[in-house]
Design an enzyme around this catalytic site. Sequence first.
Site, PDB file in Angstrom:
ATOM      1  N   ARG A 221      -2.784  -1.821  14.291  1.00 57.51           N
ATOM      2  CA  ARG A 221      -3.779  -2.737  13.743  1.00 57.51           C
ATOM      3  C   ARG A 221      -4.957  -2.793  14.721  1.00 57.51           C
ATOM      4  O   ARG A 221      -4.767  -2.731  15.942  1.00 57.51           O
ATOM      5  CB  ARG A 221      -3.196  -4.144  13.576  1.00 57.51           C
ATOM      6  CG  ARG A 221      -2.199  -4.281  12.429  1.00 57.51           C
ATOM      7  CD  ARG A 221      -2.854  -4.150  11.052  1.00 57.51           C
ATOM      8  NE  ARG A 221      -1.922  -4.361   9.953  1.00 57.51           N
ATOM      9  CZ  ARG A 221      -1.284  -3.388   9.304  1.00 57.51           C
ATOM     10  NH1 ARG A 221      -1.473  -2.108   9.617  1.00 57.51           N
ATOM     11  NH2 ARG A 221      -0.454  -3.687   8.309  1.00 57.51           N
ATOM     12  N   HIS A 269      -7.958   4.097   8.132  1.00 57.78           N
ATOM     13  CA  HIS A 269      -6.659   3.441   7.890  1.00 57.78           C
ATOM     14  C   HIS A 269      -5.830   4.265   6.886  1.00 57.78           C
ATOM     15  O   HIS A 269      -5.489   3.789   5.797  1.00 57.78           O
ATOM     16  CB  HIS A 269      -6.842   2.008   7.379  1.00 57.78           C
ATOM     17  CG  HIS A 269      -5.598   1.170   7.565  1.00 57.78           C
ATOM     18  ND1 HIS A 269      -5.621  -0.153   7.915  1.00 57.78           N
ATOM     19  CD2 HIS A 269      -4.279   1.487   7.437  1.00 57.78           C
ATOM     20  CE1 HIS A 269      -4.381  -0.624   7.988  1.00 57.78           C
ATOM     21  NE2 HIS A 269      -3.546   0.365   7.699  1.00 57.78           N
TER      22      HIS A 269
END
Length: 306
Positions: A221, A269
């Site tokens: 993250r 991502h």
Amino acid sequence: MQVIYYSADQDAAAWVPGLQAALPQAEVRLWQPGAPLADYAVVWKPPQQLLDEQTHLKALFNTGAGVDALMKLQLPAGVPVIRLDDAGMSVQMAEYVCHAVIRHFREFAGYEADMGAGKWSFRKPRSRLDFPVGVLGLGVLGQRVARSVAQFDFPVNGWSRTAKALPGVRSFAGNEQLEQFLSASRILVCLLPLTRETENLLDAKRLSCLRPGGYVVNVARGAHLVDADLLSLLESGHLAGATLDVFRVEPLPKGHPFWQHPKITLTPHTSARTLRTESIAQIAGKIAAVERGERVAGLVDSNRGY
Ligand code: NAP
Ligand code: GLV
């Protein structure tokens, strides 16, 4: 049995019929405010309203591995939260990380630039013993990554909350061994869940512990990494580069210094995507197991936050 589905960014038009086909005994519908009470919710980044309204849930399924978005919400007391447990993600993560590690180690970016410029040149072979890889987080994804990187004969270190015994991986555990883990590593791969303990973990102090010429691969993250600290360590030369798949704000805002940085490789991502078919099969299997009163893998401990 009633099942609701909600996702902030997945393709509901495919998930709802997919879940329905895998759960023929159930009635599966897309959640909308005021929807009838369901037995199971299958969600990705749901609004608080869904959790507040759905007061009869037997379990809440997260259609991703990371539950950090869910953990920011007020979760219904006593309802098990079950995350994806691999479901085709670990092989994707292993190929992404091996690619990043090997691309850096073998200097392929330099070769691409040279060949693009019509230049036939060689770089001196480097010893992989000088490029120990440290994997932060030895869970479902981290273990697969550590094993895969070790197959290329890189020395591999792993850090987790609890010690592990994995062939070819030197295990470090807990905050007391973090510094030792970092100073034994040159390429750092982050595969931690985002929790109170791990947010901002990759700051100047920690990244400075890496061996000189360190390299960061963040596939967990964005909030694990302090962006400004990465930039200043790249500037000072202590770090040689980074491959980043995740960011504090996604999509990465226009004008962010990462976009044009010559030492940073970016991806949007995408290192390990949720695979719909595999995920639906896993969730349907677990709903059946919960109905039989069995324990299932991937149960989240909300005290730990993962
Ligand atoms: P997991 O199985 O829950 O593994 C988490 C690992 O982190 C465990 O080894 C755990 O230690 C360790 N850990 C957690 N808190 C720690 C702490 N405070 N100190 C030291 N170690 C700690 O999770 P996973 O399935 O491997 O997924 C990891 C993360 O990857 C997810 O949470 C998600 O954020 C991210 N992810 C990203 C993508 C992407 O496309 N970029 C895709 C999927 C997942 P123990 O083993 O001792 O419990
Ligand atoms: C993706 O980032 C996930 O957590 O599954």
